[in-house]
Design a protein around this motif. Sequence first.
Motif, short mmCIF file in Angstrom:
data_model
loop_
_atom_site.label_atom_id
_atom_site.label_comp_id
_atom_site.label_asym_id
_atom_site.label_seq_id
_atom_site.Cartn_x
_atom_site.Cartn_y
_atom_site.Cartn_z
N ARG A 323 -3.64 -26.48 2.16
CA ARG A 323 -2.20 -26.29 2.34
C ARG A 323 -1.40 -27.38 1.63
O ARG A 323 -0.28 -27.13 1.15
N VAL A 324 -1.95 -28.59 1.57
CA VAL A 324 -1.27 -29.70 0.88
C VAL A 324 -1.21 -29.41 -0.61
O VAL A 324 -0.16 -29.60 -1.25
N GLN A 325 -2.31 -28.94 -1.19
CA GLN A 325 -2.31 -28.60 -2.62
C GLN A 325 -1.29 -27.50 -2.91
O GLN A 325 -0.56 -27.57 -3.90
N GLN A 326 -1.25 -26.49 -2.01
CA GLN A 326 -0.31 -25.39 -2.23
C GLN A 326 1.13 -25.87 -2.14
O GLN A 326 1.98 -25.46 -2.95
N ARG A 327 1.42 -26.74 -1.20
CA ARG A 327 2.79 -27.21 -1.06
C ARG A 327 3.21 -28.06 -2.26
O ARG A 327 4.37 -28.02 -2.69
N GLU A 419 -5.67 -38.99 10.47
CA GLU A 419 -5.68 -37.70 9.79
C GLU A 419 -4.78 -37.74 8.57
O GLU A 419 -3.79 -38.48 8.52
N PHE A 420 -5.12 -36.91 7.57
CA PHE A 420 -4.35 -36.84 6.32
C PHE A 420 -3.19 -35.86 6.52
O PHE A 420 -3.37 -34.65 6.48
N VAL A 421 -1.98 -36.41 6.75
CA VAL A 421 -0.81 -35.58 7.05
C VAL A 421 0.39 -36.13 6.28
O VAL A 421 1.15 -36.96 6.79
N PRO A 422 0.61 -35.69 5.04
CA PRO A 422 1.75 -36.19 4.26
C PRO A 422 3.09 -35.89 4.91
O PRO A 422 4.08 -36.60 4.67
N GLN A 466 -0.16 -29.65 -11.62
CA GLN A 466 0.64 -28.95 -12.64
C GLN A 466 -0.25 -28.07 -13.52
O GLN A 466 0.17 -26.97 -13.93
N ARG A 467 -1.46 -28.49 -13.76
CA ARG A 467 -2.40 -27.72 -14.57
C ARG A 467 -3.06 -26.59 -13.77
O ARG A 467 -3.94 -25.89 -14.27
N GLY A 468 -2.64 -26.40 -12.53
CA GLY A 468 -3.13 -25.28 -11.73
C GLY A 468 -4.52 -25.47 -11.16
O GLY A 468 -5.24 -24.50 -10.91
N ILE A 469 -4.90 -26.73 -10.93
CA ILE A 469 -6.24 -27.01 -10.41
C ILE A 469 -6.23 -26.98 -8.88
O ILE A 469 -5.31 -27.50 -8.25
N THR A 470 -7.25 -26.38 -8.31
CA THR A 470 -7.46 -26.41 -6.86
C THR A 470 -8.84 -26.97 -6.59
O THR A 470 -9.83 -26.52 -7.17
N PHE A 471 -8.90 -27.97 -5.71
CA PHE A 471 -10.17 -28.54 -5.29
C PHE A 471 -10.58 -27.87 -3.99
O PHE A 471 -9.85 -27.91 -3.00
N GLU A 472 -11.76 -27.25 -3.99
CA GLU A 472 -12.22 -26.51 -2.82
C GLU A 472 -13.38 -27.24 -2.13
O GLU A 472 -14.25 -27.82 -2.78
#
Length: 501
Positions: A323-327, A419-422, A466-472
Amino acid sequence: MISIIFVTLTILVIVLVYIYLKQCYVPRRDDLPGVQPHIFFGNLLNSGILKQESTFNQVLIDYQRRFGDKFQYWFGSHRCLVFCRVEHAQAIFSDRHTFEQSPLFLPNFDLFCPNGIAMLTGAKWKRHIRVLLPMLKRAKIVGHLAMITQCTDRFIDRYLHAGQIHRNLYAACQSLTMNVIGLIGFDCDFDTHVDSPIKKAFLDFIFHSTLLMMTPWTPRWLGKIYLRFNRKYQRAYQLVHKLAEKLVKQEQNKQSEIEDERPKTLIASLVSSLNEEANDENISSGLNHVEIFDEVVMMILAGYDTTSTTLAWFIFFASKNPRVQQRMKDELREHNLMMTDDPNYLPSLTPNNLASLTYCEYVTKEVLRLAPTASFTTRIATRDTILDDVKINRGQTIFIALHNINTDARYWHHADPKEFVPERYLAEDQNHHPLAMITFGGGHRACIGQELAWFELKAAIVRLMQRGITFEDTPENTGGYEELITCFPKSLAVRVRFEKS
């Protein structure tokens, strides 16, 4: 007869040394709580550090849970006082006349780099900081944004492959940040790969320095002998030395061709300060050749190792939080910065539009807060003093537990601070105490490269999104900690996916 006398005297000396050390470790009435130390090893052995069963950030958090906000930790034969509250950090950082950088900040590192800025104090530190700091201020750094994105693009094209599980991204991150520091600091494209000889040389440098840092009881003469006859270290030293000499020589040639030009890079500032008569009585007298070599080595080491560790932690946290990557990508789209269907067009990043990406800023901040890159920083008392009812003697070493403070629920109220919560920076943690997050230390001995680290990390993170990368995430992506000079993810294994716009 002579041999009997010699053996007897040797045994006597060993017994006396043992008794002396035993007395040193006997608890005193005014001692802070802590674990009973082991002779020679202190708490390094029974805390699991030497066996690599634990890391400093884990140990200090465990000790705080057991003993409170003030406790002692024996670093070998050094009895160190550990403080874990924001108020402690504020008192220590603000009193520069009582607390100075401690040699235990990087134990025995002066055997490798005696004239590096992190090793220095007093007038010599002031002389070096005068040369280095102007080139590491934000006004100088923002002009290098194109170089950072260029190196990040190279990292993406060279190491990130769609659909594959990547298990060696930490090493790839090291190559990325080493290339960045080469271009920004030394006007040289190192073009380092994962297996580049110069990168391996720096890794060997780090390995041997860590080995000696974890054995602070080792006599210095023995450490020098070890390094002198260690072939692997000597090879690494020669490669690093040749690189530093090459960088200095290239810059000297440039400056001989173009006179009276103000320095624009770190190497230009170093070379323009060259003065073999430099002395500590005149802090503006510059640096001599040996000092410049050590600062080149120190800046490359510090410039790539810490940032690559933090970038690896971002990849780990991002993979656990889709969700962080998507936001982040949604924010880029709002500012028309996301990649388009045209493969030949990618919106340019500028200092202004990078600064406008507030959620990406919060993600960067959260990575720096939560990643245990440096578990603690150190100070040494230059005079007797009292801190929170604790008597501190002149020469006493102080640890400020950075990661403990960064994850303390007393200072972080939105969600679990571990927890990681930006989003916490959009809520009640927006106005957190300025010292509740002290990844780079504080006071006059805070990390001089923190502006570069902030800017470089945010720029690289934004470029990846910006390059459209998603880490899964993958089952192998378990995290954990592994520690050398910095603490990095032990098991980082992510699948990479490229999005279409």
